[in-house]
Each structure stands twice: as structure tokens, then as C-alpha cells.
Design a protein around this motif. Structure first.
Motif, PDB file in Angstrom:
ATOM      1  N   VAL A  87     -13.046  -2.272 -13.197  1.00  0.00           N
ATOM      2  CA  VAL A  87     -12.136  -3.312 -12.373  1.00  0.00           C
ATOM      3  C   VAL A  87     -12.159  -2.367 -11.084  1.00  0.00           C
ATOM      4  O   VAL A  87     -11.801  -1.179 -11.256  1.00  0.00           O
ATOM      5  N   ILE A  88     -12.530  -3.272 -10.048  1.00  0.00           N
ATOM      6  CA  ILE A  88     -12.127  -2.818  -8.732  1.00  0.00           C
ATOM      7  C   ILE A  88     -11.070  -3.310  -7.837  1.00  0.00           C
ATOM      8  O   ILE A  88     -10.851  -4.462  -8.047  1.00  0.00           O
ATOM      9  N   GLY A  89     -10.071  -2.524  -7.583  1.00  0.00           N
ATOM     10  CA  GLY A  89      -8.799  -3.312  -6.799  1.00  0.00           C
ATOM     11  C   GLY A  89      -8.796  -2.791  -5.459  1.00  0.00           C
ATOM     12  O   GLY A  89      -9.012  -1.838  -5.136  1.00  0.00           O
ATOM     13  N   LEU A  90      -8.116  -3.704  -4.957  1.00  0.00           N
ATOM     14  CA  LEU A  90      -7.817  -3.624  -3.263  1.00  0.00           C
ATOM     15  C   LEU A  90      -6.251  -3.589  -3.151  1.00  0.00           C
ATOM     16  O   LEU A  90      -5.850  -4.989  -3.315  1.00  0.00           O
ATOM     17  N   GLY A  91      -5.813  -2.847  -2.721  1.00  0.00           N
ATOM     18  CA  GLY A  91      -4.293  -2.944  -2.346  1.00  0.00           C
ATOM     19  C   GLY A  91      -4.098  -3.034  -0.912  1.00  0.00           C
ATOM     20  O   GLY A  91      -4.753  -2.332  -0.097  1.00  0.00           O
ATOM     21  N   MET A  92      -2.845  -3.714  -0.677  1.00  0.00           N
ATOM     22  CA  MET A  92      -2.280  -3.825   0.900  1.00  0.00           C
ATOM     23  C   MET A  92      -0.974  -3.366   1.122  1.00  0.00           C
ATOM     24  O   MET A  92      -0.069  -3.820   0.204  1.00  0.00           O
ATOM     25  N   THR A  93      -0.561  -2.684   1.975  1.00  0.00           N
ATOM     26  CA  THR A  93       0.638  -1.946   2.165  1.00  0.00           C
ATOM     27  C   THR A  93       1.081  -2.271   3.702  1.00  0.00           C
ATOM     28  O   THR A  93       0.116  -2.290   4.503  1.00  0.00           O
ATOM     29  N   ASN A  94       2.361  -2.514   3.968  1.00  0.00           N
ATOM     30  CA  ASN A  94       2.663  -2.101   5.495  1.00  0.00           C
ATOM     31  C   ASN A  94       2.748  -0.750   5.850  1.00  0.00           C
ATOM     32  O   ASN A  94       2.421   0.303   4.967  1.00  0.00           O
ATOM     33  N   MET A  95       3.186  -0.323   7.087  1.00  0.00           N
ATOM     34  CA  MET A  95       2.971   1.039   7.586  1.00  0.00           C
ATOM     35  C   MET A  95       4.013   1.977   7.119  1.00  0.00           C
ATOM     36  O   MET A  95       4.070   2.889   7.260  1.00  0.00           O
ATOM     37  N   TYR A  96       5.065   1.277   6.124  1.00  0.00           N
ATOM     38  CA  TYR A  96       6.063   2.209   5.388  1.00  0.00           C
ATOM     39  C   TYR A  96       5.786   2.342   3.912  1.00  0.00           C
ATOM     40  O   TYR A  96       6.686   2.671   3.359  1.00  0.00           O
ATOM     41  N   ASP A  97       4.538   1.948   3.817  1.00  0.00           N
ATOM     42  CA  ASP A  97       3.920   2.370   2.352  1.00  0.00           C
ATOM     43  C   ASP A  97       4.592   1.245   1.167  1.00  0.00           C
ATOM     44  O   ASP A  97       4.790   1.542   0.126  1.00  0.00           O
ATOM     45  N   VAL A  98       5.164   0.031   1.926  1.00  0.00           N
ATOM     46  CA  VAL A  98       5.915  -0.881   1.052  1.00  0.00           C
ATOM     47  C   VAL A  98       4.519  -1.799   0.572  1.00  0.00           C
ATOM     48  O   VAL A  98       3.879  -2.337   1.422  1.00  0.00           O
ATOM     49  N   SER A  99       4.600  -1.953  -1.103  1.00  0.00           N
ATOM     50  CA  SER A  99       3.292  -2.772  -1.297  1.00  0.00           C
ATOM     51  C   SER A  99       3.538  -3.997  -1.073  1.00  0.00           C
ATOM     52  O   SER A  99       4.478  -4.741  -1.204  1.00  0.00           O
ATOM     53  N   ILE A 100       2.379  -4.707  -0.290  1.00  0.00           N
ATOM     54  CA  ILE A 100       2.433  -6.125  -0.207  1.00  0.00           C
ATOM     55  C   ILE A 100       1.718  -6.952  -1.188  1.00  0.00           C
ATOM     56  O   ILE A 100       2.322  -8.069  -1.312  1.00  0.00           O
ATOM     57  N   ARG A 101       0.543  -6.584  -1.588  1.00  0.00           N
ATOM     58  CA  ARG A 101      -0.204  -7.221  -2.611  1.00  0.00           C
ATOM     59  C   ARG A 101      -1.350  -6.302  -3.075  1.00  0.00           C
ATOM     60  O   ARG A 101      -1.655  -5.493  -2.404  1.00  0.00           O
ATOM     61  N   THR A 102      -1.864  -6.851  -4.394  1.00  0.00           N
ATOM     62  CA  THR A 102      -2.813  -6.052  -4.859  1.00  0.00           C
ATOM     63  C   THR A 102      -3.805  -7.343  -5.423  1.00  0.00           C
ATOM     64  O   THR A 102      -3.682  -8.155  -5.989  1.00  0.00           O
ATOM     65  N   THR A 103      -5.231  -7.013  -4.913  1.00  0.00           N
ATOM     66  CA  THR A 103      -6.421  -8.002  -5.459  1.00  0.00           C
ATOM     67  C   THR A 103      -7.050  -7.106  -6.481  1.00  0.00           C
ATOM     68  O   THR A 103      -7.321  -6.264  -5.976  1.00  0.00           O
ATOM     69  N   TRP A 104      -7.549  -7.695  -7.714  1.00  0.00           N
ATOM     70  CA  TRP A 104      -8.513  -6.983  -8.428  1.00  0.00           C
ATOM     71  C   TRP A 104      -9.686  -7.881  -8.913  1.00  0.00           C
ATOM     72  O   TRP A 104      -9.579  -9.131  -9.114  1.00  0.00           O
TER      73      TRP A 104
END
Length: 426
Positions: free
Chosen positions: A324-341
Motif C-alpha cells: 500500500v502507498i499512502g499520501l498524508g497531508m498536514t498543516n504547518m503545525y503538523d496537525v493531520s488533515i487527511r490521509t489517502t492510500w
């Protein structure tokens, strides 16, 4: 010093790379000869700056150079910067774990330090015995420690294991107990490195609350190092920024964090990962990432509502199942916004790329960070959190695009995925 409880004057720290000690008899003799003549150490005049991304020309490196700042009584000071900026070295000097090469630290009162998991603990002794040991190291009498021990144990949450040797504690339990000792034994200055990241969310909340209490209520001083910008902003009114061992700025935390984040962002839209040579023992690794528009052109900034995609190139070294390949996205304070896999798939050895596509970007204007991961079942094979940034501009591409507030929590699987095998001419 007046109301100043800690003052750093021209602090520098030099290390010799590759060897323990000064390295050669000739260097030792040269230093001795200069010292007896009352002259400066000749090796202070050489040495590269602490930039890990470049190959140095000297065996000496300056982990810190000419650091000057003051901390007032009752102040909670944040210390931020990239990995290798010199934050932990500075804290070790402030805690007198190591001495500066040049300069001096002037303090008033006791300093308690939490620099890494298990600092000051003896693994063969119980938690209770380590409380007394740590307290003694901090200069407390047995009577003073005994008057606080019940509060320390209760705050740590380790009551059931307090008479068990610390070597059987998890890292989280060790940090809980170490922080409780440092906080409750009332040092005038509390120095905390990134160790709180080891604790769970509940304990981090308690620890942050305790640091606020001891600074505002008790008037004691806290120096706090963290890569979590949200915690830094919540806890620290003022911060200092280090970069490559040098002092950049001190000021209001909001201004310092903003400068740091803008400094960290680059305008690349293509990232090359040199992981093939570093990860010989794993079955798959990432080699490249590209941020593109719908036509396949690289994008530095993504207008609101514009279609965009991320291509992650990876190499499979041997046949593997359920990758599985995952792509995560956070804001600049390292708060997770979403993850797609991607959907779990079987792969033969070869080169591939996965495309993550979104019809229109819906996040607020600003910088966001991308994180790439490869996993097989519950096994994490690779995790890249390597300053991969995207910028969403204030230009509106699609007027009908609805903005998703980046504080609304994790949003999963908002991007479409597809995987292709790389042909030779790619």
C-alpha cells in the motif's frame, strides 16, 4: 542580571568529527603550547558551520556559534529550528551536561533537565528509588523529596509500577515519571527537550498544563524545545530560532514561528529521494515525488479549486504482496488533515508510480506538508516526512469550490488513486 534568571553570552560549541577526543598528539601539544603562553586555542579559528546538507572541508564543526539571549524569571521560552540546528546542544550546555567551547552561562537557582528518555534514572532501581535519586541530583533534601513524593507518583500515573525497576518501564512511563520529578521538585529553571512527544495525548495535555502552572503560578522559568508548532504557540509567549548552529531571532512566538515556517518552505515541485542506497534491506522504497496540474506540468502553487495531482515514484526490489502507498497531508503545525492510500496490490520487482488526483483543491490559502508512506499489512516499510510542501495560493481557480477549514480534523481518501508500471523512457 535584575529580573533575568538565565543569560547566555557568546555561547559556542565545537566538535571534532569522526574521532573521540582531539584526535592527535600534535593537536593536543599545539593546544597545550598555546595555553601555557596565554593564547587562544588555535583550532577555534577553523571549523565548518553545522550544515548537514553540505560536505565540509574541515574535521571540526561548530554545533553552536555565538549564541546570545536572556530569559526572565517566570518566562516560558520556546526554542525551535530544524533537526541539527543546535537546540539539544544548547540545552545540554544550559543544563551543564557539557561545557561550551567559548562563552558562559549565568543562572540563578537550580536547573532541572529532561533531555532524553531516562535521563538521570538508574535502570536497576525502582521508580520510587529513582525519585529520591533524581531529587538528590537536583539538590533536594530527603525531607523535601518525601513531602512531594505522593504528588509526583499521582501525577506520573505509574502508581502500580512505582516499586518496580525502571528497566521494565516503557519509554512513555519513564518520561511520565521523569517529568513529574522535574516539575514537582520545584527547580527555578525547567529545561525540557522533545521527550514529551513520547507520552500519550492525555499526559502531554497534563504536562503542558503543569508547565503553564509552574511558570504563571509559581513564577518559575521553562525552556521548551519541540517540533510541534501548535504546542509551542500554546505554551510559549516568546521563542528563539536557531539555524545551522546560529542564532536567527528572538521575539513573540507567533512571529518566530511564522519566520521559521516560511524559511522551511521551498518552491520545489519535484523531490528526489536518495533511498535506494540507504534502504538495502527493505522490499520497496520511494524514489521521487512530483506535484502536477491536470496536464502533467509541475506546479509551485495551487489555486483554490484547481485540479491537481501528486505522483509518487517507487521501486519494488522483489515480489511482494498487499503493498500500500499512502499520501498524508498536514498543516504547518503538523496537525493531520487527511490521509489517502492505494488499494493493497501484489507487485513484481520493478519501477512504478502511483498518482493521487483531486478534481479541485478545497483548503484554505497557505502552506501544507505532504508525507509519503509504504506499508504491507500492519508493517510500515517506509515513512518520509521530509519537508515536502505544497502552497495553496489566494488565487481562485473555481468560484464554486467550497473551502474546507484545515482545523476540522482528518479527512480520509479525498483523492483518487491509480498505479502504473514505469516504462523505460520515463
Amino acid at each position: 542580571m535584575g529580573d533575568v534568571i538565565l543569560k547566555a553570552e557568546n555561547i559556542s560549541k565545537q566538535y571534532r568529527l569522526g574521532l573521540v577526543g582531539t584526535g592527535t598528539i600534535s593537536h593536543d601539544l599545539n593546544r597545550w603550547w598555546h595555553r601555557i603562553r596565554g593564547k587562544e586555542d588555535p583550532y577555534l579559528k577553523i571549523g565548518d558551520s553545522n550544515d548537514r546538507s553540505t560536505k565540509g572541508s574541515s574535521d571540526y564543526v561548530w554545533a553552536l556559534q555565538d549564541i546570545n539571549f536572556e530569559v526572565k524569571r517566570g518566562e516560558v521560552l520556546g526554542i525551535i529550528g530544524k533537526n541539527g540546528a543546535g537546540k539539544s546542544t544548547l540545552l545540554k550546555i544550559l543544563s551543564k551536561v557539557t561545557t561550551p567551547t567559548t562563552g558562559a552561562i549565568k543562572t540563578k537557582g537550580r536547573i532541572a533537565s529532561l533531555l532524553e528518555v531516562g535521563t538521570g534514572f538508574h535502570s536497576e532501581m525502582t521508580g520510587r528509588e529513582n525519585i529520591y535519586l533524581n531529587g538528590a541530583i537536583l539538590g533536594m533534601t530527603k525531607k523535601e523529596i518525601a513531602s512531594k513524593i505522593n504528588e509526583i507518583i499521582a501525577f506520573s500515573g505509574c502508581e502500580r509500577y512505582i516499586d518496580t525497576p525502571v528497566k521494565r518501564y516503557s519509554s512513555g512511563m519513564t518520561v511520565r515519571l521523569a517529568f513529574a520529578v522535574a516539575a514537582f521538585l520545584e527547580p527555578e529553571i525547567l529545561v525540557v527537550d522533545e521527550v514529551l512527544a513520547v507520552g500519550d495525548a492525555e499526559f502531554q495535555k497534563k504536562a503542558i498544563g503543569k508547565m503553564q502552572d509552574i511558570s504563571k503560578g509559581d513564577g518559575r522559568t521553562v525552556l521548551f524545545v519541540s517540533h510541534n508548532m501548535a504546542v509551542i504557540q500554546k505554551l510559549c509567549e516568546n521563542s528563539i530560532l536557531l539555524n545551522n548552529g546560529k542564532f536567527v531571532m528572538k521575539g513573540k512566538t507567533e512571529d518566530v514561528v511564522s519566520h521559521y515556517l516560511n524559511q522551511s518552505v521551498n518552491n520545489n515541485s519535484e523531490y528526489i529521494f536518495d533511498t535506494l542506497s540507504q534502504n538495502n534491506n527493505i522490499v520497496a522504497c520511494t524514489t521521487k515525488l512530483r506535484i502536477e496540474d491536470s496536464k502533467g506540468d509541475l506546479m509551485n502553487e495551487i489555486p483554490l479549486g484547481k485540479p491537481w495531482k501528486v505522483k509518487v515514484f517507487f521501486t519494488v526490489k522483489e515480489a511482494v504482496k498487499n503493498l500500500v502507498i499512502g499520501l498524508g497531508m498536514t498543516n504547518m503545525y503538523d496537525v493531520s488533515i487527511r490521509t489517502t492510500w492505494s488499494i493493497p496490490q501484489d507487485f513484481q520487482a520493478g519501477n512504478y508510480f502511483v498518482t493521487f488526483t483531486e478534481d479541485n483543491i478545497k483548503f484554505n490559502q497557505g502552506q501544507y506538508k505532504l508525507i509519503v508512506g509504504i506499508s504491507r499489512g500492519s508493517e510500515v516499510i517506509e515513512y518520509i516526512d521530509n519537508d515536502i510542501f505544497i502552497t495553496i495560493s489566494d488565487v481562485v481557480y473555481n468560484q464554486e469550490a467550497s473551502i474546507v477549514n484545515n482545523k476540522s480534523g482528518i479527512i480520509s481518501n479525498q483523492m483518487k488513486t491509480s498505479i502504473e508500471k514505469l516504462v523505460d523512457n520515463d
